[in-house]
Write an enzyme that holds these catalytic residues in place. Structure first.
Site, mmCIF file in Angstrom:
data_model
loop_
_atom_site.group_PDB
_atom_site.id
_atom_site.type_symbol
_atom_site.label_atom_id
_atom_site.label_comp_id
_atom_site.label_asym_id
_atom_site.label_seq_id
_atom_site.Cartn_x
_atom_site.Cartn_y
_atom_site.Cartn_z
ATOM 1 N N GLU A 1 3.060 7.472 -10.702
ATOM 2 C CA GLU A 1 3.959 8.105 -9.729
ATOM 3 C C GLU A 1 5.420 7.852 -10.093
ATOM 4 O OE1 GLU A 1 2.581 7.750 -5.307
ATOM 5 O OE2 GLU A 1 1.419 6.327 -6.496
ATOM 6 N N SER B 1 0.851 -1.189 0.000
ATOM 7 C CA SER B 1 0.000 0.000 0.000
ATOM 8 C C SER B 1 0.887 1.239 0.000
ATOM 9 C CB SER B 1 -0.887 0.004 1.246
ATOM 10 O OG SER B 1 -0.099 0.329 2.369
ATOM 11 N N LYS B 2 0.233 2.373 -0.029
ATOM 12 C CA LYS B 2 0.900 3.686 -0.037
ATOM 13 C C LYS B 2 2.004 3.793 1.024
ATOM 14 C CE LYS B 2 -1.049 6.472 -3.007
ATOM 15 N NZ LYS B 2 -0.009 6.534 -4.013
ATOM 16 N N ARG B 3 1.769 3.127 2.140
ATOM 17 C CA ARG B 3 2.746 3.215 3.235
ATOM 18 C C ARG B 3 4.119 2.727 2.806
ATOM 19 N NH1 ARG B 3 1.978 -0.519 6.790
ATOM 20 N NH2 ARG B 3 0.351 -1.572 5.589
ATOM 21 N N HIS B 4 4.154 1.879 1.779
ATOM 22 C CA HIS B 4 5.435 1.306 1.362
ATOM 23 C C HIS B 4 6.129 2.113 0.273
ATOM 24 C CE1 HIS B 4 3.059 -2.275 2.840
ATOM 25 N NE2 HIS B 4 4.102 -2.264 3.630
#
Ligand code: GLU
Length: 486
Positions: free
Chosen positions: A268, A258-261
């Site tokens: 992007e 997810s975005k956290r990674h």
């Protein structure tokens, strides 16, 4: 081989345009592409946009653009001709209606006159009896009887449910091996909504069958859907394609990516200045490996080697650091001309106007090349290129040290030597600099290390002589003088 006829391999990527292309989706597309190319087959792009509320044209356009950027060109798709189109599900609604009606006529599916709320209530009731919410024809038809007249009078359309044959199923998956689905793993399910739109499980089967897809390659989040799809294939008498369910991609902490990674969409990475070949290379290694464990390889190389026997069942772990490292390596290998093209969007108009970018081409290529070893993403260019344009602040502590080491005089000599160079080039600058060090009898590191700091403001960076050449005589001397005058 089938009676001497070689079957054409046809794979597809079937994204829903409800968001940007995620690295997981890109990997699915890549594996489908590679498998088709490996076997001289066709790679098809189908847009699954039957979720009208969540699907957006802008996502579809971006998906197509990202896939092209990655080099995953399709043979048939929404923007190309092909014998099995249309390739956008919203353009195929009539096809689904016909196939659903066929099942109804054959008694394999049935109409349900009930609102989603009624089904929701039924679901609650079944769950309250602590059973898995599997619908049966009996239950759903009981709901229908209350609404049939109302629906018919108001012209509202019923939903269509498929009678799931109650038996065990075995899927022989190319990645997961044999997967068993027991008789009670699923109940009857909707194939058409009352809105006239098909459900995913239905549309995907009709399309894959009509588009003659031979290998369905997708994420393993669809594994549990496959039993429903197998049953539909059987009901229609369509030949069953091969299935390959790719394992989930996890972050380094082993939770779902997810975005956290880090960045998770292809867009992007494009914005950050990743090279498509670096991203493709890294994605290929998420679950597949080269027979000789080779890591850096082109898509053409992969096309020759890709097969499911080297695709892992286990989840792949996404490591953005490794991807970034790989991108740095690709940046180092790229040709001057391509580096110039690729760098443009990152520095025009921020640092150069269009015209300047053209008229200073040679200088720009050389300066970017001098930074190559430290570049991991092209978006770092404006920041890294600052050293060419911004005069560093004078560091007084450094001056004290330089004075103590007796280097001040040597730098004055260096200025004179630079001033006397007739033809300002790397060779002449090297010669002059070496002479200044030699004549001063100072240890080379005591001379060079502060010099780099004085001229670039940094401890490390591009080759110093090259840097001096690139900023030019005037700038070099001005920076040195500014320092010496404190
Ligand atoms: N539209 C589906 C998705 O994006 C496709 C799944 C499939 O490949 O069957 O998840």
């Amino acid at each position: 081989m089938n009676g001497g006829i070689v079957m054409e391999i046809r794979t597809r990527f079937a994204p829903s345009p409800t968001g940007y292309l995620h690295v997981g989706g890109a990997r699915t597309a890549l594996f489908s592409f590679l498998y088709a190319r490996r076997h001289g087959g066709k790679f098809i792009l189908r847009i699954e946009d039957t979720d009208l509320e969540r699907s957006e044209k802008i996502f579809e356009d971006q998906l197509l653009d990202d896939l092209k950027w990655l080099g995953l060109n399709w043979d048939e798709g929404p923007d190309t001709d092909g014998s099995y189109g249309p390739y956008r599900q919203s353009d195929r609604l009539e096809v689904y209606r016909q196939f659903a009606n066929k099942l109804v006529e054959e008694g394999k599916a049935y109409e349900v006159y009930a609102e989603p709320d009624d089904i929701g209530k039924l679901r609650e009731e079944i769950l309250a009896k602590s059973q898995a919410p599997h619908y049966t024809r009996e239950m759903l038809e009981k709901l229908s009887t209350e609404k049939i007249d109302e629906y018919k009078m108001s012209g509202k359309k019923p939903a269509i449910y498929f009678s799931m044959p109650r038996k065990d199923w075995i899927l022989n998956d190319l990645v997961k091996g044999n997967v068993n689905f027991t008789e009670d793993s699923t109940g009857d399910f909707a194939i058409m909504r009352s809105s006239g739109l098909p459900t995913y499980n239905f549309a995907v089967v009709v399309d894959d069958a009509l588009m003659k897809i031979t290998h369905v390659i997708r994420g393993d989040d669809h594994l549990s859907n496959t039993v429903k799809q197998m049953a539909l294939y059987e009901s229609f008498g369509f030949p069953l394609p091969a299935f390959a369910h790719l394992s989930t991609i996890l972050g380094p902490d082993r939770t779902r990516l997810s975005k956290r990674h880090g960045s998770t969409s292809v867009g992007e990475y494009r914005k950050r200045g990743f090279l498509p070949e670096a991203l493709v290379n890294y994605l290929a290694l998420l679950g597949w490996s080269h027979p000789e464990q080779k890591e850096m390889m082109s898509i053409e190389e992969m096309e020759k080697l890709f097969d499911f026997d080297r695709v892992s069942k286990n989840p792949a772990v996404y490591d953005e650091k490794k991807l970034t490292w790989m991108n740095g390596r690709y940046i180092r290998e790229v040709s001057d001309e391509r580096l110039y093209e690729l760098s443009k969007p990152f520095i025009v108009p921020k640092m150069f106007s269009e015209e300047e970018y053209v008229s200073n081409k040679k200088w720009i290529i050389q300066s970017i090349k001098s930074l190559k070893t430290e570049l991991e993403e092209l978006s770092q260019l404006p920041e890294k290129m600052e050293i060419f344009f911004v005069k560093p602040e004078v560091d007084h502590d450094l001056f004290v040290n330089v004075e103590k080491a007796g280097v001040v005089q040597a730098y004055k000599v260096l200025i004179d030597l630079y001033e006397s160079i007739e033809d300002w080039n790397v060779e002449k600058i090297t010669e002059a600099t070496k002479k200044a060090v030699k004549d001063s009898k100072i240890k080379a590191s005591d001379f060079y290390h502060p010099l780099r700091k004085i001229l670039t403001g940094k401890e490390s960076g591009p080759d110093l002589v090259e840097f001096i050449f690139l900023i030019g005589r005037e700038n070099t001397i001005a920076r040195l003088r500014k320092f010496l005058e404190g």
